[in-house]
Motif scaffolding. Structure first.
Motif, PDB file in Angstrom:
ATOM      1  N   VAL A  22       0.271   0.652  13.363  1.00  0.00           N
ATOM      2  CA  VAL A  22       0.341   1.332  12.065  1.00  0.00           C
ATOM      3  C   VAL A  22      -0.758   0.804  11.148  1.00  0.00           C
ATOM      4  N   GLN A  23      -1.414   1.736  10.453  1.00  0.00           N
ATOM      5  CA  GLN A  23      -2.409   1.380   9.449  1.00  0.00           C
ATOM      6  C   GLN A  23      -2.037   2.055   8.141  1.00  0.00           C
ATOM      7  N   PHE A  24      -2.294   1.357   7.035  1.00  0.00           N
ATOM      8  CA  PHE A  24      -2.000   1.872   5.707  1.00  0.00           C
ATOM      9  C   PHE A  24      -3.295   2.112   4.950  1.00  0.00           C
ATOM     10  N   GLY A  25      -3.276   3.102   4.096  1.00  0.00           N
ATOM     11  CA  GLY A  25      -4.447   3.414   3.282  1.00  0.00           C
ATOM     12  C   GLY A  25      -4.033   4.248   2.107  1.00  0.00           C
ATOM     13  N   GLY A  26      -4.986   4.937   1.557  1.00  0.00           N
ATOM     14  CA  GLY A  26      -4.658   5.814   0.446  1.00  0.00           C
ATOM     15  C   GLY A  26      -5.773   5.915  -0.565  1.00  0.00           C
TER      16      GLY A  26
END
Length: 182
Positions: A44-48
């Motif tokens: 899982v990778q988070f960004g935004g």
């Protein structure tokens, strides 16, 4: 004027794709392979996005967190949320709330293709000569995109194939982007 803008946007997209492909052809080093484990959170990778624009009695604030799950080195699927507040003093106010689902495909390490479905709800108030006009509607976007991918960042462009200038909140079907996941 619109034909020239579309023509420029198409040329920009082609230039980005050619640059990405030429970079792949001349690359000398091969990156280290990603770890192959079964743990869910390791994939899982988070960004935004956080955006803030102000000036001349205008404010635009956007917060859009997202996360993707990498199935392997080629495919990822993710979801995101979005909130935007736009205001032009004494004329216009808008709140946009929604979400999206995105699919990413990396045919080669330096190129990323994307397909994204976005559903947002728009509440707007416009001031005219006599009173305020309120609009509340749903806007659906289906974006096809391509970009140059390096490490965790992708720079590219996407096009909303469902764009309707009379119903859409955005001013154009074409949108450049910078996407980052960590």
């Amino acid at each position: 004027m619109k034909k020239n803008t579309l023509k420029f946007n198409c040329h920009l997209l082609i230039l980005m794709l050619v640059f990405g492909i030429s970079n792949v052809i001349f690359a000398q080093e091969k990156p280290l392979p990603k770890a192959k484990t079964g743990a869910f959170w390791e994939h899982v990778q988070f960004g935004g996005v956080f955006g803030l624009s102000t000036g001349n009695e205008f404010t635009d604030i956007t917060v859009a967190p997202s996360a993707i799950y990498n199935f392997n080195d080629y495919f990822a699927l993710g979801t995101g949320l979005q909130y935007s507040h736009l205001k032009q003093k004494n004329y216009y106010t808008s709140n946009v709330v929604g979400g999206s689902i995105i699919g990413l495909f990396n045919p080669i390490e330096e190129a990323q293709l994307s397909l994204e479905v976005e559903e947002i709800h728009v509440n707007s108030t416009y001031a005219d000569l006599y009173n305020n006009v309120k609009k509340s509607f749903w806007n659906t976007g289906l974006y096809v995109g391509a970009g140059y991918h390096a490490d965790n960042i992708t720079i590219g462009a996407r096009v909303n194939v469902l764009y309707d200038k009379n119903k859409d909140i955005y001013g154009s079907a074409f949108m450049p982007f910078i996407r980052a996941y960590f």
